[in-house]
Design a protein around this motif. Structure first.
Motif, PDB file in Angstrom:
ATOM      1  N   LEU A 184       0.845  -1.191  -0.059  1.00  0.00           N
ATOM      2  CA  LEU A 184      -0.053   0.122  -0.087  1.00  0.00           C
ATOM      3  C   LEU A 184       1.060   1.034  -0.024  1.00  0.00           C
ATOM      4  CD1 LEU A 184      -2.980   1.155   0.143  1.00  0.00           C
ATOM      5  CD2 LEU A 184      -2.573   1.012   2.770  1.00  0.00           C
ATOM      6  N   LEU A 185       2.088   1.231   0.826  1.00  0.00           N
ATOM      7  CA  LEU A 185       2.789   2.291   0.835  1.00  0.00           C
ATOM      8  C   LEU A 185       3.655   2.321  -0.515  1.00  0.00           C
ATOM      9  CD1 LEU A 185       4.018   2.310   4.597  1.00  0.00           C
ATOM     10  CD2 LEU A 185       2.499   3.770   3.438  1.00  0.00           C
ATOM     11  N   GLY A 186       3.874   1.205  -1.214  1.00  0.00           N
ATOM     12  CA  GLY A 186       4.542   1.248  -2.466  1.00  0.00           C
ATOM     13  C   GLY A 186       5.970   1.027  -2.267  1.00  0.00           C
ATOM     14  N   ILE A 187       6.496   0.266  -1.194  1.00  0.00           N
ATOM     15  CA  ILE A 187       7.698   0.140  -0.993  1.00  0.00           C
ATOM     16  C   ILE A 187       8.212  -1.037  -1.530  1.00  0.00           C
ATOM     17  CG2 ILE A 187       9.398  -0.646   1.016  1.00  0.00           C
ATOM     18  CD1 ILE A 187       7.728   1.154   3.010  1.00  0.00           C
ATOM     19  N   TRP A 209      -3.488  -7.365  -1.747  1.00  0.00           N
ATOM     20  CA  TRP A 209      -4.706  -6.857  -1.240  1.00  0.00           C
ATOM     21  C   TRP A 209      -4.229  -5.434  -0.986  1.00  0.00           C
ATOM     22  CZ3 TRP A 209      -4.916 -10.957   2.712  1.00  0.00           C
ATOM     23  CH2 TRP A 209      -5.857 -12.189   2.261  1.00  0.00           C
ATOM     24  N   GLY A 210      -2.943  -4.962  -0.776  1.00  0.00           N
ATOM     25  CA  GLY A 210      -2.582  -3.707  -0.495  1.00  0.00           C
ATOM     26  C   GLY A 210      -2.658  -2.889  -1.931  1.00  0.00           C
ATOM     27  N   ALA A 211      -2.195  -3.508  -3.058  1.00  0.00           N
ATOM     28  CA  ALA A 211      -2.324  -2.992  -4.315  1.00  0.00           C
ATOM     29  C   ALA A 211      -3.712  -2.695  -4.697  1.00  0.00           C
ATOM     30  CB  ALA A 211      -1.861  -3.873  -5.448  1.00  0.00           C
ATOM     31  N   MET A 212      -4.863  -3.815  -3.925  1.00  0.00           N
ATOM     32  CA  MET A 212      -6.203  -3.390  -4.520  1.00  0.00           C
ATOM     33  C   MET A 212      -6.741  -2.278  -3.719  1.00  0.00           C
ATOM     34  SD  MET A 212      -7.921  -7.249  -4.272  1.00  0.00           S
ATOM     35  CE  MET A 212      -7.142  -8.612  -5.296  1.00  0.00           C
ATOM     36  N   ILE A 213      -6.318  -2.041  -2.472  1.00  0.00           N
ATOM     37  CA  ILE A 213      -6.769  -0.851  -1.816  1.00  0.00           C
ATOM     38  C   ILE A 213      -6.218   0.292  -2.431  1.00  0.00           C
ATOM     39  CG2 ILE A 213      -6.822   0.326   0.395  1.00  0.00           C
ATOM     40  CD1 ILE A 213      -6.635  -2.483   1.732  1.00  0.00           C
ATOM     41  N   ASN A 214      -4.909   0.483  -2.623  1.00  0.00           N
ATOM     42  CA  ASN A 214      -4.092   1.527  -3.257  1.00  0.00           C
ATOM     43  C   ASN A 214      -5.001   1.756  -4.789  1.00  0.00           C
ATOM     44  OD1 ASN A 214      -2.589   3.588  -3.676  1.00  0.00           O
ATOM     45  ND2 ASN A 214      -0.638   2.465  -4.272  1.00  0.00           N
ATOM     46  N   LEU A 215      -5.489   1.022  -5.554  1.00  0.00           N
ATOM     47  CA  LEU A 215      -5.958   1.308  -6.722  1.00  0.00           C
ATOM     48  C   LEU A 215      -7.472   1.682  -6.423  1.00  0.00           C
ATOM     49  CD1 LEU A 215      -5.128  -1.955  -9.004  1.00  0.00           C
ATOM     50  CD2 LEU A 215      -4.739   0.691  -9.294  1.00  0.00           C
ATOM     51  N   ALA A 216      -8.245   1.099  -5.553  1.00  0.00           N
ATOM     52  CA  ALA A 216      -9.345   1.803  -5.166  1.00  0.00           C
ATOM     53  C   ALA A 216      -9.369   2.968  -4.786  1.00  0.00           C
ATOM     54  CB  ALA A 216      -9.931   0.777  -4.063  1.00  0.00           C
ATOM     55  N   VAL A 263     -14.448   8.526  -0.419  1.00  0.00           N
ATOM     56  CA  VAL A 263     -14.892   9.916  -0.570  1.00  0.00           C
ATOM     57  C   VAL A 263     -16.117   9.585  -1.523  1.00  0.00           C
ATOM     58  CG1 VAL A 263     -14.673  12.275  -1.353  1.00  0.00           C
ATOM     59  CG2 VAL A 263     -12.810  10.925  -0.119  1.00  0.00           C
ATOM     60  N   ALA A 264     -15.894   8.854  -2.715  1.00  0.00           N
ATOM     61  CA  ALA A 264     -16.883   8.437  -3.840  1.00  0.00           C
ATOM     62  C   ALA A 264     -17.542   7.364  -3.142  1.00  0.00           C
ATOM     63  CB  ALA A 264     -16.327   8.092  -4.999  1.00  0.00           C
ATOM     64  N   THR A 265     -18.956   7.352  -3.453  1.00  0.00           N
ATOM     65  CA  THR A 265     -19.587   6.028  -3.158  1.00  0.00           C
ATOM     66  C   THR A 265     -19.462   5.032  -3.694  1.00  0.00           C
ATOM     67  OG1 THR A 265     -21.582   6.847  -4.889  1.00  0.00           O
ATOM     68  CG2 THR A 265     -21.795   7.447  -2.502  1.00  0.00           C
ATOM     69  N   LYS A 266     -18.985   4.859  -4.988  1.00  0.00           N
ATOM     70  CA  LYS A 266     -18.397   3.782  -5.854  1.00  0.00           C
ATOM     71  C   LYS A 266     -17.400   3.181  -5.306  1.00  0.00           C
ATOM     72  CE  LYS A 266     -16.363   5.949  -9.764  1.00  0.00           C
ATOM     73  NZ  LYS A 266     -16.362   5.788 -11.315  1.00  0.00           N
ATOM     74  N   GLY A 267     -16.436   3.666  -4.588  1.00  0.00           N
ATOM     75  CA  GLY A 267     -15.201   3.433  -4.092  1.00  0.00           C
ATOM     76  C   GLY A 267     -15.226   2.346  -2.613  1.00  0.00           C
ATOM     77  N   TYR A 268     -16.433   2.534  -2.262  1.00  0.00           N
ATOM     78  CA  TYR A 268     -16.539   1.759  -0.798  1.00  0.00           C
ATOM     79  C   TYR A 268     -16.536   0.395  -1.255  1.00  0.00           C
ATOM     80  CZ  TYR A 268     -18.619   5.845   1.662  1.00  0.00           C
ATOM     81  OH  TYR A 268     -18.689   7.149   2.350  1.00  0.00           O
ATOM     82  N   ALA A 290     -13.899  -4.719  -0.091  1.00  0.00           N
ATOM     83  CA  ALA A 290     -13.534  -6.170  -0.409  1.00  0.00           C
ATOM     84  C   ALA A 290     -12.351  -6.821   0.127  1.00  0.00           C
ATOM     85  CB  ALA A 290     -13.881  -6.367  -1.975  1.00  0.00           C
ATOM     86  N   PRO A 291     -11.145  -5.890  -0.522  1.00  0.00           N
ATOM     87  CA  PRO A 291      -9.793  -6.523   0.173  1.00  0.00           C
ATOM     88  C   PRO A 291      -9.921  -6.499   1.575  1.00  0.00           C
ATOM     89  CG  PRO A 291      -9.580  -4.392  -1.112  1.00  0.00           C
ATOM     90  CD  PRO A 291     -10.824  -4.884  -1.323  1.00  0.00           C
ATOM     91  N   VAL A 292     -10.343  -5.394   2.367  1.00  0.00           N
ATOM     92  CA  VAL A 292     -10.515  -5.296   3.725  1.00  0.00           C
ATOM     93  C   VAL A 292     -11.299  -6.400   4.311  1.00  0.00           C
ATOM     94  CG1 VAL A 292     -10.992  -3.746   5.704  1.00  0.00           C
ATOM     95  CG2 VAL A 292      -9.862  -2.471   3.713  1.00  0.00           C
ATOM     96  N   ALA A 293     -12.357  -6.706   3.728  1.00  0.00           N
ATOM     97  CA  ALA A 293     -13.269  -7.733   4.557  1.00  0.00           C
ATOM     98  C   ALA A 293     -12.595  -9.041   4.176  1.00  0.00           C
ATOM     99  CB  ALA A 293     -14.658  -7.641   3.671  1.00  0.00           C
TER     100      ALA A 293
END
Length: 163
Positions: free
Chosen positions: A84-87, A95-102, A110-115, A120-123
C-alpha cells in the motif's frame, strides 16, 4: 527500494520479527524450568535429553504453533501495508495494491462507488485474520488434548517428590 523476489521479501520481514519470538520462547522455557515437574525430573535423575524432548518441547509446541500462525498472519498484513505504501514491487493480486487502486481510481471512501472496491480486500483480510485465529485456537486444543496424560503414565508411581 524494489523488492521483487518473494524469498528476499520474506527474509526482510523475518529479519525484523525473529528477536521478539526468541525472547518469548526463552521466557517460556525459563518459566517451565522452574515448575515442579521439572524439579521432579531432576530429582529422579532424568537426563537432559529426556527433559528437553519429553517435558519442555511438548509444553512449548502449542505455543510455537500458535505463534507461527500469528506470525504468518502478521507477515501478510505487513506485506499488504508495504504494498500500500509502495515500498515493495507492485502485484495487482495483492490486497494492498487493490486498496491502493481503489483509493486512486475511485476516490476511496470519498466517492460512493469506491466503498465496495476498498471494502472487498479489507473484508477478505479480516476474514483471513479470523480464520488464522480460529485455526490456531483449534490447533492449540488438539495439541493440548494430546498432552493431557495422567501423571502416573509419565512418571514411575514410587516418586516421593511429586506427592
Amino acid at each position: 527500494l524494489d523488492i521483487s523476489n518473494t524469498f528476499v521479501f520474506a527474509g526482510i520481514l523475518s529479519l525484523f520479527s525473529w528477536a521478539s519470538l526468541a525472547m518469548q520462547i526463552r521466557a517460556q522455557i525459563l518459566s517451565l524450568k522452574e515448575r515442579d515437574f521439572m524439579l521432579c525430573d531432576r530429582m529422579m535423575g532424568m537426563g537432559n535429553g529426556y527433559i528437553i524432548f519429553k517435558e519442555i518441547l511438548p509444553n512449548i509446541t502449542s505455543y510455537l504453533a500458535i505463534n507461527f500462525v500469528t506470525t504468518m498472519s502478521n507477515a501478510i498484513t505487513s506485506s499488504v501495508g508495504l504494498m500500500l505504501l509502495g515500498i515493495v514491487s507492485y502485484k495487482s493480486t495483492n490486497w494492498g495494491a487493490m486498496i491502493n487502486l481503489a483509493k486512486a481510481a475511485n476516490g476511496g471512501l470519498v466517492a460512493t462507488k469506491g466503498y465496495l472496491n476498498i471494502f472487498a480486500p479489507v473484508a477478505v483480510m479480516g476474514l483471513f485474520q479470523m480464520s488464522c485465529i480460529f485455526f490456531s485456537s483449534g490447533l492449540e486444543e488438539i495439541i493440548m488434548k494430546g498432552m493431557a496424560l495422567d501423571v502416573k503414565d509419565i512418571h514411575p508411581p514410587y516418586s516421593s517428590c511429586c506427592g
